[in-house]
Design an enzyme around this catalytic site. Structure first.
Site, PDB file in Angstrom:
ATOM      1  N   ASP A   8       0.801  -1.309  -0.101  1.00 41.08           N
ATOM      2  CA  ASP A   8       0.130   0.075  -0.159  1.00 41.08           C
ATOM      3  C   ASP A   8       1.045   1.070   0.060  1.00 41.08           C
ATOM      4  OD1 ASP A   8      -1.319  -2.301   1.397  1.00 41.08           O
ATOM      5  OD2 ASP A   8      -2.806  -1.025   1.575  1.00 41.08           O
ATOM      6  N   GLU A  39      -4.368   2.208  -3.065  1.00 40.13           N
ATOM      7  CA  GLU A  39      -5.737   2.880  -2.492  1.00 40.13           C
ATOM      8  C   GLU A  39      -5.419   3.879  -1.425  1.00 40.13           C
ATOM      9  OE1 GLU A  39      -8.238   0.658  -0.109  1.00 40.13           O
ATOM     10  OE2 GLU A  39      -6.729   0.546   1.353  1.00 40.13           O
ATOM     11  N   ASN A  40      -4.281   4.169  -1.101  1.00 38.69           N
ATOM     12  CA  ASN A  40      -4.004   5.133  -0.030  1.00 38.69           C
ATOM     13  C   ASN A  40      -3.051   6.429  -0.785  1.00 38.69           C
ATOM     14  OD1 ASN A  40      -3.946   2.388   2.130  1.00 38.69           O
ATOM     15  ND2 ASN A  40      -5.383   3.990   2.261  1.00 38.69           N
ATOM     16  N   ASN A  67     -10.418  -1.075   0.190  1.00 39.21           N
ATOM     17  CA  ASN A  67     -11.550  -0.360   1.091  1.00 39.21           C
ATOM     18  C   ASN A  67     -11.705   0.956   0.973  1.00 39.21           C
ATOM     19  OD1 ASN A  67      -9.435  -0.901   2.885  1.00 39.21           O
ATOM     20  ND2 ASN A  67     -10.820   0.283   4.161  1.00 39.21           N
ATOM     21  N   HIS A  68     -10.458   1.711   0.563  1.00 40.91           N
ATOM     22  CA  HIS A  68     -10.666   3.040   0.369  1.00 40.91           C
ATOM     23  C   HIS A  68     -10.767   3.585  -1.178  1.00 40.91           C
ATOM     24  CE1 HIS A  68      -9.732   3.992   4.274  1.00 40.91           C
ATOM     25  NE2 HIS A  68      -8.794   3.249   4.373  1.00 40.91           N
ATOM     26  N   HIS A 150      -6.863  -7.909  -0.384  1.00 35.33           N
ATOM     27  CA  HIS A 150      -7.187  -6.522   0.661  1.00 35.33           C
ATOM     28  C   HIS A 150      -7.825  -7.104   1.644  1.00 35.33           C
ATOM     29  CE1 HIS A 150      -5.839  -2.399   1.025  1.00 35.33           C
ATOM     30  NE2 HIS A 150      -7.102  -2.306   1.599  1.00 35.33           N
ATOM     31  N   HIS A 175      -3.625  -4.128   2.970  1.00 32.55           N
ATOM     32  CA  HIS A 175      -4.246  -3.637   3.909  1.00 32.55           C
ATOM     33  C   HIS A 175      -3.949  -3.283   5.496  1.00 32.55           C
ATOM     34  CE1 HIS A 175      -8.008  -2.027   5.748  1.00 32.55           C
ATOM     35  NE2 HIS A 175      -8.106  -3.072   6.728  1.00 32.55           N
ATOM     36  N   HIS A 177      -0.904  -2.534   6.374  1.00 33.18           N
ATOM     37  CA  HIS A 177       0.421  -1.827   6.278  1.00 33.18           C
ATOM     38  C   HIS A 177       1.494  -2.486   6.993  1.00 33.18           C
ATOM     39  CE1 HIS A 177      -1.944   2.109   4.712  1.00 33.18           C
ATOM     40  NE2 HIS A 177      -2.640   1.069   4.252  1.00 33.18           N
TER      41      HIS A 177
END
Length: 264
Positions: A8, A39-40, A67-68, A150, A175, A177
């Site tokens: 991520d 996603e982040n 999820n983001h 994820h 997810h 991290h």
């Protein structure tokens, strides 16, 4: 086929780390295809068209999400038109974007699949049943498949690794991290790692400024989380795959720190 999967990417600090590390990673590992979870990448939540373009220009061939995915509303303007970016395939039907694709680079082809877990995360469609459908659709089209799962729970990720052993070339988690230390080659030839880790500041908490996170834990009051701009760490995984069989031959974790990293 040599594949690097990057954990991520968190905010501008993570993007800085990608820019600084990729040239030397390419020199050492000579990867055919590089995939990253992003996603982040936009201020810690979601992604923008400009950031996606920047990552592709730096040498990333494909982007996975999580999820983001929908946190930055700009994504709705381009996700349907960008075949190199995928979101979790087990989002409900008619969700924008795609859950899997085939990446072509350097004369190689790699199917990439994105899934999201349901334990301690929103209860969306079943990732196990969905991935079965996708693997059937990819059969005969590609020999090598990467699955980014994820998910929060280690048990759910490990279960997915066993579920796909012998069908996917590599199953890698994202997810949390935090890079796990269980990289292995499963009996059926699938390279597995519970969590790849993250690319972002190690001076914060999961890439975010630690003071706000500490405040929330200590008070249980709302707090605004912002990306930490401290020194970065970089987590990824390298997998060497047999092009003909799709079986992984080698898996190696990659971990580097800004203030001490070096490569032979």
């Amino acid at each position: 086929m040599k594949v690097i999967f990057i954990g991520d990417i968190v905010g501008s600090t993570g993007r800085k780390a990608i820019k600084e590390t990729l040239p030397r990673l390419k020199s050492k590992y000579t990867p055919d295809i590089i995939i990253a979870n992003a996603e982040n990448s936009a201020s810690g939540r979601g992604i923008t068209r400009g950031i996606a373009r920047q990552l592709f220009e730096m040498g990333v061939h494909g982007i996975t999400m999580g999820n983001h995915t929908w946190d930055n509303k700009e994504i709705f303007e381009f996700i349907d038109d960008e075949p190199r970016m995928i979101r979790p395939a087990n989002f409900p039907p008619d969700t924008p974007g795609r859950g899997y694709t085939i990446i072509k680079a350097g004369g190689k082809q790699l199917g990439i699949v994105n899934l999201q877990g349901r334990t301690f995360l929103p209860a969306i469609d079943c990732p196990f049943r969905k991935v079965d459908e996708i693997m059937d659709e990819l059969k005969g089209k590609v020999n090598c498949v990467l699955v980014d799962f994820h998910a929060e729970a280690t048990s759910e990720k490990i279960a997915m690794g066993w579920h796909l052993d012998g069908r996917a070339s590599m199953v890698v988690g994202t997810h949390t991290h935090v890079q796990s230390n269980d990289d292995t080659l499963l009996p059926g030839g699938t390279a597995y790692l519970t969590d790849t880790g993250m690319v972002g500041s190690y001076e914060g908490v999961l890439g975010m400024q630690r003071d706000a996170v500490l405040y929330k834990f200590q008070t249980q009051l709302p707090a605004r989380f912002q990306v930490c701009e401290g020194k970065w760490h970089f987590h990824a995984v390298y997998v060497d795959i047999d092009d003909q069989t799709g079986r992984a031959k080698k898996i190696e974790k990659i971990r580097m720190y800004e203030d001490e990293w070096h490569m032979e």
